[in-house]
Design a protein around this motif. Sequence first.
Motif, PDB file in Angstrom:
ATOM      1  N   ILE A 238       8.446  19.418  49.123  1.00  0.00           N
ATOM      2  CA  ILE A 238       9.397  19.970  48.207  1.00  0.00           C
ATOM      3  C   ILE A 238       9.886  21.781  48.558  1.00  0.00           C
ATOM      4  O   ILE A 238      10.642  22.747  47.967  1.00  0.00           O
ATOM      5  N   THR A 239       8.333  22.088  48.944  1.00  0.00           N
ATOM      6  CA  THR A 239       8.819  24.076  49.158  1.00  0.00           C
ATOM      7  C   THR A 239       9.789  24.895  49.974  1.00  0.00           C
ATOM      8  O   THR A 239      10.517  25.165  48.972  1.00  0.00           O
ATOM      9  N   ASP A 240      10.649  24.097  50.780  1.00  0.00           N
ATOM     10  CA  ASP A 240      11.583  24.453  51.169  1.00  0.00           C
ATOM     11  C   ASP A 240      12.642  24.278  50.039  1.00  0.00           C
ATOM     12  O   ASP A 240      14.053  25.045  50.667  1.00  0.00           O
ATOM     13  N   HIS A 241      12.502  23.385  49.811  1.00  0.00           N
ATOM     14  CA  HIS A 241      13.884  23.078  48.947  1.00  0.00           C
ATOM     15  C   HIS A 241      13.429  23.955  47.730  1.00  0.00           C
ATOM     16  O   HIS A 241      15.198  24.723  47.910  1.00  0.00           O
ATOM     17  N   ILE A 242      12.479  23.995  46.969  1.00  0.00           N
ATOM     18  CA  ILE A 242      12.742  25.112  45.712  1.00  0.00           C
ATOM     19  C   ILE A 242      12.605  26.767  46.710  1.00  0.00           C
ATOM     20  O   ILE A 242      13.316  26.976  45.774  1.00  0.00           O
ATOM     21  N   ASN A 243      12.596  27.047  47.734  1.00  0.00           N
ATOM     22  CA  ASN A 243      12.376  28.330  48.346  1.00  0.00           C
ATOM     23  C   ASN A 243      14.305  28.535  48.341  1.00  0.00           C
ATOM     24  O   ASN A 243      14.217  29.499  48.015  1.00  0.00           O
ATOM     25  N   LYS A 244      14.706  27.627  48.575  1.00  0.00           N
ATOM     26  CA  LYS A 244      16.151  27.652  48.960  1.00  0.00           C
ATOM     27  C   LYS A 244      16.713  28.256  47.251  1.00  0.00           C
ATOM     28  O   LYS A 244      17.561  28.903  47.325  1.00  0.00           O
ATOM     29  N   ALA A 245      16.287  27.056  46.674  1.00  0.00           N
ATOM     30  CA  ALA A 245      16.401  27.350  45.094  1.00  0.00           C
ATOM     31  C   ALA A 245      16.029  28.994  44.877  1.00  0.00           C
ATOM     32  O   ALA A 245      17.554  29.428  44.240  1.00  0.00           O
ATOM     33  N   THR A 246      15.394  29.491  45.102  1.00  0.00           N
ATOM     34  CA  THR A 246      14.652  30.365  44.173  1.00  0.00           C
ATOM     35  C   THR A 246      15.195  31.842  45.054  1.00  0.00           C
ATOM     36  O   THR A 246      16.190  32.655  43.937  1.00  0.00           O
ATOM     37  N   LEU A 247      15.541  31.374  46.224  1.00  0.00           N
ATOM     38  CA  LEU A 247      16.817  32.120  46.871  1.00  0.00           C
ATOM     39  C   LEU A 247      18.049  32.490  45.936  1.00  0.00           C
ATOM     40  O   LEU A 247      19.147  33.266  46.048  1.00  0.00           O
ATOM     41  N   ASP A 248      18.719  31.167  46.146  1.00  0.00           N
ATOM     42  CA  ASP A 248      20.150  31.662  45.461  1.00  0.00           C
ATOM     43  C   ASP A 248      20.226  31.235  43.726  1.00  0.00           C
ATOM     44  O   ASP A 248      21.329  32.499  43.990  1.00  0.00           O
ATOM     45  N   ILE A 270      19.018  33.153  54.823  1.00  0.00           N
ATOM     46  CA  ILE A 270      17.813  32.128  54.582  1.00  0.00           C
ATOM     47  C   ILE A 270      17.331  32.432  55.372  1.00  0.00           C
ATOM     48  O   ILE A 270      15.284  32.418  55.772  1.00  0.00           O
ATOM     49  N   GLU A 271      17.145  32.207  57.229  1.00  0.00           N
ATOM     50  CA  GLU A 271      16.816  32.474  58.465  1.00  0.00           C
ATOM     51  C   GLU A 271      16.471  33.405  58.416  1.00  0.00           C
ATOM     52  O   GLU A 271      14.919  33.810  58.431  1.00  0.00           O
ATOM     53  N   ALA A 272      17.008  34.781  57.774  1.00  0.00           N
ATOM     54  CA  ALA A 272      16.212  36.381  58.689  1.00  0.00           C
ATOM     55  C   ALA A 272      15.654  36.193  56.829  1.00  0.00           C
ATOM     56  O   ALA A 272      14.242  36.578  57.649  1.00  0.00           O
ATOM     57  N   ILE A 273      15.667  35.840  56.048  1.00  0.00           N
ATOM     58  CA  ILE A 273      14.179  35.818  54.844  1.00  0.00           C
ATOM     59  C   ILE A 273      12.975  35.122  55.483  1.00  0.00           C
ATOM     60  O   ILE A 273      12.289  36.033  55.557  1.00  0.00           O
ATOM     61  N   GLY A 373      11.143  38.785  44.589  1.00  0.00           N
ATOM     62  CA  GLY A 373      11.108  38.050  43.287  1.00  0.00           C
ATOM     63  C   GLY A 373      11.764  36.647  44.138  1.00  0.00           C
ATOM     64  O   GLY A 373      11.284  35.080  42.571  1.00  0.00           O
ATOM     65  N   HIS A 374      11.824  35.949  45.464  1.00  0.00           N
ATOM     66  CA  HIS A 374      12.037  35.010  45.733  1.00  0.00           C
ATOM     67  C   HIS A 374      10.894  33.978  46.263  1.00  0.00           C
ATOM     68  O   HIS A 374      10.310  32.680  45.381  1.00  0.00           O
ATOM     69  N   ASP A 375      10.058  34.383  46.905  1.00  0.00           N
ATOM     70  CA  ASP A 375       8.805  33.903  47.368  1.00  0.00           C
ATOM     71  C   ASP A 375       7.734  33.395  46.238  1.00  0.00           C
ATOM     72  O   ASP A 375       7.283  32.898  46.245  1.00  0.00           O
ATOM     73  N   THR A 376       7.624  34.275  45.736  1.00  0.00           N
ATOM     74  CA  THR A 376       6.521  34.730  44.335  1.00  0.00           C
ATOM     75  C   THR A 376       7.381  33.622  43.389  1.00  0.00           C
ATOM     76  O   THR A 376       5.342  32.534  43.326  1.00  0.00           O
ATOM     77  N   THR A 377       7.830  33.433  42.548  1.00  0.00           N
ATOM     78  CA  THR A 377       8.639  31.937  42.118  1.00  0.00           C
ATOM     79  C   THR A 377       8.819  31.015  42.820  1.00  0.00           C
ATOM     80  O   THR A 377       8.201  29.901  42.278  1.00  0.00           O
ATOM     81  N   LYS A 378       9.346  30.590  43.721  1.00  0.00           N
ATOM     82  CA  LYS A 378       8.946  29.045  44.922  1.00  0.00           C
ATOM     83  C   LYS A 378       7.547  29.174  45.061  1.00  0.00           C
ATOM     84  O   LYS A 378       7.264  28.114  44.722  1.00  0.00           O
ATOM     85  N   ALA A 379       6.330  29.778  45.345  1.00  0.00           N
ATOM     86  CA  ALA A 379       5.055  29.627  45.083  1.00  0.00           C
ATOM     87  C   ALA A 379       4.329  29.010  43.708  1.00  0.00           C
ATOM     88  O   ALA A 379       3.605  27.876  43.871  1.00  0.00           O
ATOM     89  N   ALA A 380       5.062  29.985  42.404  1.00  0.00           N
ATOM     90  CA  ALA A 380       4.609  28.927  41.541  1.00  0.00           C
ATOM     91  C   ALA A 380       5.084  27.978  41.095  1.00  0.00           C
ATOM     92  O   ALA A 380       4.633  27.256  40.620  1.00  0.00           O
ATOM     93  N   LEU A 381       6.108  28.318  41.139  1.00  0.00           N
ATOM     94  CA  LEU A 381       6.799  26.661  41.059  1.00  0.00           C
ATOM     95  C   LEU A 381       6.318  25.362  41.865  1.00  0.00           C
ATOM     96  O   LEU A 381       6.050  24.450  41.240  1.00  0.00           O
ATOM     97  N   SER A 382       6.215  25.436  42.897  1.00  0.00           N
ATOM     98  CA  SER A 382       5.893  24.665  43.692  1.00  0.00           C
ATOM     99  C   SER A 382       4.618  23.813  43.795  1.00  0.00           C
ATOM    100  O   SER A 382       4.353  23.002  43.046  1.00  0.00           O
ATOM    101  N   TRP A 383       3.720  25.056  43.290  1.00  0.00           N
ATOM    102  CA  TRP A 383       1.934  24.589  42.818  1.00  0.00           C
ATOM    103  C   TRP A 383       2.063  24.296  41.382  1.00  0.00           C
ATOM    104  O   TRP A 383       1.447  22.775  40.884  1.00  0.00           O
TER     105      TRP A 383
END
Length: 561
Positions: A238-248, A270-273, A373-383
């Motif tokens: 799931i983590t890649d999907h969540i990553n895209k969602a939080t960046l979106d 996405i690739e750059a980040i 904002g995006h990487d932190t929230t992605k980690a929190a949501l994935s866990w």
Amino acid sequence: MISLLKTPTVAVKRPIEETVSPSDLSKSDHVNAPPPLRRRNSMEDDTMAAKAAHFEVMYLAMAGLIEIVLALVVGYGLWNVVPVLWRYYTFCQLIKPFKSSYKPHWFWGHLRYFTDTTSLSDTFATMMEKDTMKMSVNWIAFIPNLQAIHPDTAAIILKLSEPKPKGRGQPYSLFLPFIGEGLVVSSGQKWERNRKLLTPAFHFDVLRPYVNIYNDVADTLLDKFAKQMSESPNSIEITDHINKATLDVILRCSLSYEGNIQEQENHPYIEAIHEITRLTIERVRIPWHFLSWELFKRSANGRNYLKHVNYIHGFADEIIEKRRKALADDPSILQRKRKLDFLDILMTAKDEQGAGLTDMEIRDEVDTFMFGGHDTTKAALSWAIYNLGKYPEEQDKLFHEVCEVTGVRKNIEWEDLGKLQKMTMFLKENLRMYPPGLTTSRLLTKPLDIEGVTIPVGSLISVNMMAIHYRPDIFPNPTEFRPDRFLPENTENRHPYAFLPFSAGPRNCIGQNFSMNEQRVFLSRLLKRFKVVLDEDHEVYPIPTLISRPKNGIKVWFEER
Ligand code: HEM
């Protein structure tokens, strides 16, 4: 080559006043048969003697010069190095009372405990069973990192208005090329002014309409999960999907950019980040790259990093320029907007003197929100999704709460958020066990008295948030996931600096409400549609990188309800 090497051997055999005629040198057999010799006259002897004397003087002068230069270099080195070594030695003596009971390796220090083959949670749990003091020294190879591991000492440090360490080889220097002097890195008057200008961007009137964005982004995410489940019986990483969602989410909320990035396999943003994050970690691994931006930017990794940073900067610059033009053409445009994005607020913010932010400052802040904002929230949501799967009884409780609060309604509304109390406790416990940011640091510009020791000016001092979260005297049995720890009756006597996923004090996370709302909406929407089942065969544990993240990603099945 061979004949050149042999020639001097022949010359040595000759008397000193003998010489070779040029025509003799051209003969190929001159090695075995010496050429005929000629006697020098007395004038030639005088010239030779004068030349020899001249060379001797030159030689002595050169030797003297080299000695002086060497002495200066050594002297300069000692002048600079000795005080540094002395400061290092006295600092090590000074912090002896804070020696960790967790024994450091002679070379790697405590780094050997923080690898990607061991769980960060287990390491901290074991460490905090032994380290019952309020301050501790964590050795990063030979560098002592003095850190607060108790709420009392954390409060002292976090209440200071000391700057973030961003000089050569200091942690925050890593972010300068990307987010510049944005809010996370800046200090002093600049930080104070910009924090004041940016605070209205996180007022609940601004955050309220973002709930619609979270719902929209969740729609796309959940449809993607449903599609993938219908196509394959395998569990989903799931983590890649969540990553895209939080960046979106963050691109829509800060720049109103709607590029359908969740549906694209390789969106350049996405690739750059992704690359910027990966290459920053690579930079830390090579000490001379970490110490020198000049060396790093000339390496292959550094050039790649710069290419992506330039893309992200250009992306924001273009949007800022367009928005400036639109505002100049029609200043009333903002009054007619239903929802202001962060960019609108940053562009119109003015201090007491009527001065606003420059385009560069605006770009730094936009990139800071993006990165912070995006990487932190992605980690929190994935866990959080991991813990839903791991603790089915907690999942059931949350599902019933969401159904009670929202009834048959699909979307989550602003008014629902405050009513999702069990959900909030679950998310807090999730952040206690898996805080995305592990530590924060300050550079002392004044001596600091802490636990009976005066730490000198120029020292770097940290707060280890994760260590505090794993203190058994504050959170008993810290490796157990127990959302009840956050019931009001269990928190009323807890130290205000004991739970620190968003740090605390003046430099706390400005985006914490934004992120908590986003997490509540995503999780509620997920629970209303799916039951989460954890893939127990897939080994998962947290490891440290720029933020803590799940090693191997997280795999689950989503069963439609
Ligand atoms: C689960 C999500 C998040 C976590 C765990 C988190 C954590 C943190 C932490 C620990 C700090 C202090 C950093 C330090 O001292 O070096 C911080 C600062 C900050 N965060 Fe967050 N953050 C989250 C989400 C966000 C979001 C969504 C945004 C923006 C939209 C954001 C923007 C910032 C900014 C601008 C700062 C610097 C504040 C200042 O120094 O004045 N964060 N965050």
